[in-house]
Scaffold this active site. Structure first.
Site: not given
Lengths: 655, 464
Positions: A370, A404
């Site tokens: 990720e 993110c």
């Protein structure tokens, strides 16, 4: 209610209840009743010093002492007096009286320690009464040289190969225990985990805020609420998603059963980032655990939350080795990966993700990555502008932009570019900086990240960007105000590289194609959002974006639904986390076929003969025919083949 | 690959000295200490916090019959932070007994002389200046003269207590704020760190293990985080109770049949005498004289010129309630002498069902006789100097904790061979007072320093 009051610590002591303190004062007054010169124990306030002493006690002594104080609080005065007198005689009694002597040393020891240790406001009077004036009157200034030597001598506690090997060995054996639990048992543990997190949320928020610098609301929503939400998803869905799955069996395999079993992988290595240190610990641990795995969790060295995760898991009923925390920097992570976990789940930057994948490739450890993002917001003129402004601010600035999936590029349809910009600047300037409950924007977590923001800002300004807000930032402080930029283009770092900070760079576009090409002009593909009054148009545009997650007229909300998978396209990652895909991502997905224990010999088994070939050929042709006719032909070809195969199988080629 | 060449458990007198010697010889050394590091800037002020912050279990550990209180320090520097730094050599009586028990030939005054000389050269030793002796000390000396007993001024590890500036050394029982007392952070430990030794503080070792080729240490940091280390040589120097408890918790009793046996503690009994005029025993040097009497030595005791701060005094004094409180109000009128018994009857150390250290230690009739003879001398001293009343302390104290891992010829008799290695082990050593074969009847600190150096020499030799 009464019980609650009595068991709740008093304001004076973290370790004793008001009732126990009352017992201490009653007891203390027997030892130090006071006279015209000296105050009585209870009047001296000495009891207030109890924690100074009790924190040093052996836990068993402390438990015994609490019992003694509870007794002292409840006994009628004459009985308590007799007890104290009895204890006082214990020195002269035989070995059998050891418990009495211990009780006397406990009672008198604590009473005298507090009273003649001059605790409480009456302390100076006691000191004066006994004439205690010992002192060191010389003083030496400066810091002893040894202090620095001791600081320098502290060993590097990043885990050694031995520690990590040991942790993995324990994880491997623990995993057998976890796998032996039925899913309901695992979910019961996770349910308790939710209770513990809820009960201890203030403590968790305080620790997270302290280590990350994020504001209280960001911590409450991003770390506590989201974590509980995920536990709730598991509670409702994990049993169903991990149950054996039936799969249709083709006609040629009539009589057999097809299944998929979702089994644990083994030991999962979780390498977590610093932006959501609590969420990124508990969520992967609980998903992996629900699937029956043991976990080694390696938190970021910047936000280790040392001891917190273990303490919370333990309180929820996790055995020590079910999920272990290994602290340290990248070296520690590499040590862990070298132990060949059954999967590594990494969340972090592209740069580190590449290193993890390279090491994992050598060992053929499955990876889920990720990684970062450079999320685009596409705003069409027909969107509700006020809502879009508010959404853009939150999407770009939540967690001070250190998510993110923060919005990092804002593409605004040219016709509303100016009006959007004006509204945004006005709203952004009203945001409050700080880490409290009344504040909107917390601090940057690491110095390295502050340096990136400074660098990107200077690069953008040098290339002609216009800074509309955030001029008050001294370019040093981790408390960075939101920075709205216009006149930006893709030659600037701020439009190309992940910022992970409170930037809002705005660029105008004209038409769908232009918007899509700008949004896709990046190596990243994490998420994006499209804002429009025309939902069909928004969906058309959203389908053309190369991202793992997309929200329409909102941002980041796909993450809010724990039933949806999460993950990146392009260089934003590999694999999907959460939801059905995420839960099964921590599984060994085992294909199973079950056949009967009959006497039948399969047609495709040996021996092969001319006649059998001909029958098989017929069947192959029939298998491509559709409709009822095909089915009949298939059966007509299949039945003789079956009996031929049986005969050949039993009697051999000659039969 | 091992993390360290050697890990030393305990930063007290034994551990600091062994670490200094090993590091000087080039070994990569880690010292693990359960206590915190404190300096003159942050030693606790006063007895309450001193007890709570510098000792295990808040300063109170009892034998199983709750008749003896044993004190063991939990701080970087161990006993050297809280002791009186009396650095005495053992005599023939002590060393002959050790030689006889262990067969170790260098247990003699001649054999120990070079070790003592080296140990003494590594610290500053001064005679406590008698011109600053307080009245408690003068009563002690006067009494000795009156009764025909021998005493002499104390030698102490100190570098200048500046009594002329009005410093009362009783305050330094909780760490010397003058950096005068020669605790290990000023001496051996400082040398070890300067030479590159690592020091991990506030870390409690929970178990050790010996594997083929290395030793393991499993410990826990103050925040509850577990840590483990590997090393070649592992040196137990956690103090007698600490080293014994660690081996017991690590399950070594099967390998070491004598583990925990032969525990000694020089039981000490305090006596307070009240004088008409103030004594002010809290002033100036804590102690100035020691008994130096051949008769006492023969009878198995010595007398110490000591005092106790208020909490200690309150716990020792008889009486209850107002009577007790009125005695406390007269504290400045008390002198104090302590009988330290050279205990002949060993105790033993075990783990209770809950895993807690259990200390079986009683005085047998011989040791009670020794204590009684000591009291007879104390009583004569007090009477001859005009004491109005004498109080016996309520319970005994053990400050010199020794044995349990005794040096011995055979595993049936002790746990440690002449090279300080545990019987049957290839790389685990002990280098604190737990190796003492019996009670010497003399303050152990200097001998712990000397033996630690000897142990280091053996460890280096084995590692070669």
């Amino acid at each position: 209610m009464k019980r609650d009051l009595e068991t709740f610590p008093s304001p004076v002591s973290r370790l004793f209840t008001p009732q126990q303190l009352k017992g201490l004062n009653r007891l203390g007054d027997f030892y130090c009743p006071g006279d015209e010169l000296m105050p009585a124990f209870s009047a001296s306030g000495a009891a207030e010093g109890i924690d100074r002493l009790a924190t040093a006690m052996h836990p068993r002594d402390l438990a015994d002492f609490r019992l003694l104080l509870t007794l002292a609080a409840r006994l009628p005065q004459p009985l308590l007096a007799s007890l104290v007198n009895l204890l006082d005689q214990a020195d002269r009694l035989g070995p059998w009286a050891k418990d009495l002597r211990m009780a006397r040393l406990g009672a008198a020891g604590v009473a005298y320690s507090l009273y003649y240790g001059f605790a409480g406001s009456g302390g100076p009077r006691v000191r004066a009464a006994i004439g205690w004036d010992a002192a060191i009157r010389s003083s030496i200034s400066g810091e002893p040289a040894m202090n620095q030597l001791v600081r320098d001598a502290a060993p590097d506690l990043s885990p050694t190969a031995a520690t990590v090997e040991d942790a993995f060995q324990r994880a491997h054996s623990a995993q057998v225990t976890i796998a032996a639990l039925i899913i309901e048992q695992r979910l019961a543990v996770l349910d308790r985990l939710g209770e513990v997190i809820l009960r201890r949320r203030d403590e968790i928020i305080a620790r997270v805020s302290q280590e990350t610098g994020k504001c209280a609301t960001d911590a409450l929503l991003g770390e506590i609420f989201a974590t509980l939400d995920n536990l709730e998803y598991l509670r409702k869905n994990a049993r169903k998603l991990l149950s054996d799955r039936k799969v249709a069996t083709p006609l040629a395999m009539l009589g057999k059963k097809s299944r998929v079993w979702y089994e644990p992988l083994g030991t999962i290595l979780v390498i977590a980032p610093w932006n959501y240190p609590f969420y990124q610990a508990i969520v992967p641990i609980s998903i992996a655990f629900a699937a029956g795995n043991a976990v080694i969790h390696k938190p970021s060295e910047f936000t280790p939350l040392t001891g917190l995760i273990e303490s919370i898991l333990q309180e929820a009923g996790f055995a020590r080795d079910w999920a272990q925390v290994v602290y340290g920097d990248g070296k520690a992570g590499a040590h862990c990966l070298a132990q060949r976990p059954d999967k590594v789940f990494f969340t972090g930057s592209i740069a580190t993700g590449k290193k993890v994948m390279a090491q994992a490739a050598e060992l053929l450890v499955p990876v889920e990555l990720e990684l970062g993002g450079k999320d685009a917001m596409i705003l069409f003129a027909d969107a509700n502008l006020d809502r879009a402004v508010a959404g853009a601010m939150w999407g770009a600035l939540t967690n001070t932009g250190q998510s993110c999936t923060s919005i990092e590029r804002l593409y605004i349809e040219r016709s509303v570019f100016d009006s959007f910009t004006v509204k945004l600047v006005e709203k952004v300037q009203a945001l409050q900086l700080g880490t409290g409950r009344d504040d909107d924007i917390g601090q940057m977590t690491t110095a390295a990240q502050v340096a990136i923001i400074r660098h990107q800002l200077e690069d953008a300004l040098a290339k002609g960007a216009r800074q509309l807000t955030g001029h008050s930032w001294d370019r040093q402080s981790p408390q960075i105000p939101p920075i709205v930029l216009t006149q930006v283009d893709h030659s600037m770092l701020v439009m190309e590289e992940e910022s992970f900070g409170p930037f809002l760079p705005l660029m105008p576009f004209e038409g769908d194609d232009h918007a899509v090409s700008l949004a896709n002009r990046t190596i990243y593909g994490l998420s994006a959002c499209v804002w429009s009054g025309d939902i069909a148009r928004a969906q058309r545009v959203a389908r053309r974006l190369h991202v793992g997650n997309v929200s329409i007229n909102n941002h980041m909300i796909t993450e809010g639904n724990h039933g949806l998978p999460f993950g990146g396209a392009k260089q934003s990652g590999i694999g999907r986390f959460k939801g059905e895909e995420g839960l099964r991502g921590f599984c060994n997905i085992k294909a199973v076929m079950i056949d009967g224990n009959s006497s039948k010999i399969e047609a495709n088994w040996y021996p092969f003969t001319e006649a059998k070939y001909a029958a098989m050929d017929k069947m192959t042709v029939a298998s491509r025919m559709r409709g009822l006719g095909g089915l009949v032909r298939f059966a007509l070809a299949g039945l003789p083949l079956e009996s031929l195969a049986n005969k050949l199988g039993r009697k051999g080629r000659k039969g | 690959m091992q993390d360290y060449d050697a890990i030393v458990i305990g930063a007290g007198v034994g551990g600091s000295n062994v670490a200094a010697a090993l590091t000087a010889a080039g070994m990569r050394c880690l010292i693990i200490e359960a206590g915190r590091y404190r300096s003159r800037q942050d030693y606790p002020r006063g007895e309450l916090d001193g007890n709570a912050q510098l000792f295990w279990n808040g300063g109170m550990e009892l034998n199983t019959s709750a008749t003896l209180a044993l004190l063991r320090a939990r701080v970087v520097g161990g006993g050297s932070i809280v002791n009186q730094a009396l650095l005495d050599e053992f005599d023939d009586i002590a060393l002959d007994d050790w030689r006889e028990r262990t067969g170790i030939t260098w247990f003699s005054t001649a054999g120990m002389a070079p070790l003592y000389a080296e140990a003494k050269a590594s610290v500053s030793i001064q005679q406590v200046p008698v011109e600053h002796a307080n009245r408690n000390a003068r009563i002690f000396k006067q009494g000795f003269e009156n009764c025909g007993f021998q005493c002499k001024p104390l030698q102490r590890g100190q570098s200048g207590c500046r009594h002329e500036e009005g410093n009362d050394c009783i305050e330094c029982l909780y760490g010397c704020r003058l950096d005068s007392k020669q605790a290990t952070p000023l001496t051996s430990l400082q040398r070890a760190l300067k030479a590159g030794a690592k020091l991990l503080t506030e870390c409690e070792v929970e178990a050790i293990a010996e594997q083929a080729g290395f030793s393991e240490v499993h410990a826990r940091l103050a925040d509850g985080r577990p840590v483990s280390f590997r090393c070649n040589s592992l040196i137990l120097a956690a103090g007698t109770l600490g080293s014994n408890a660690l081996l017991l918790k690590s399950g070594w009793q099967d390998r070491l049949p004598a583990l925990g046996q032969g525990f000694y503690c020089h039981p000490q009994f305090m006596y307070f005498a009240r004088y008409r005029e103030p004594v002010d025993a809290q002033r100036g040097p804590f102690q100035s004289y020691k008994s130096d009497d051949a008769g006492f030595r023969q009878q198995g005791f010595k007398l110490e010129n000591v005092f106790a701060p208020p909490i200690g005094t309150a716990l020792m004094l008889p009486g209850l309630g107002l009577g007790h409180q009125r005695q406390m109000a007269l504290m400045r009128h008390f002198a104090c002498i302590e009988v330290a018994v050279r205990d002949s009857h060993p105790g033993s150390l075990h783990l209770s069902g809950q895993g807690r250290l259990q200390i079986n230690k009683e005085l047998n009739s011989e040791d009670r006789q020794r204590a009684k003879a000591g009291y007879a001398a104390v009583e004569r001293i007090f009477r001859s100097t005009g004491a109005e009343q004498i109080h016996s302390g309520r319970f005994g104290i053990g400050l010199h904790l020794m044995g349990g891992l005794r040096l011995a010829r055979r595993p049936e008799e002790g746990c440690v061979e002449g090279n300080f290695r545990l019987f049957g082990s290839r790389r685990v050593y002990a280098a604190d007072a737990s190796v003492f074969p019996s009670a010497p009847g003399i303050n152990p600190s200097l001998t712990i320093m000397a033996l630690a150096r000897k142990a280091a020499a053996h460890i280096l030799e084995d590692a070669r």
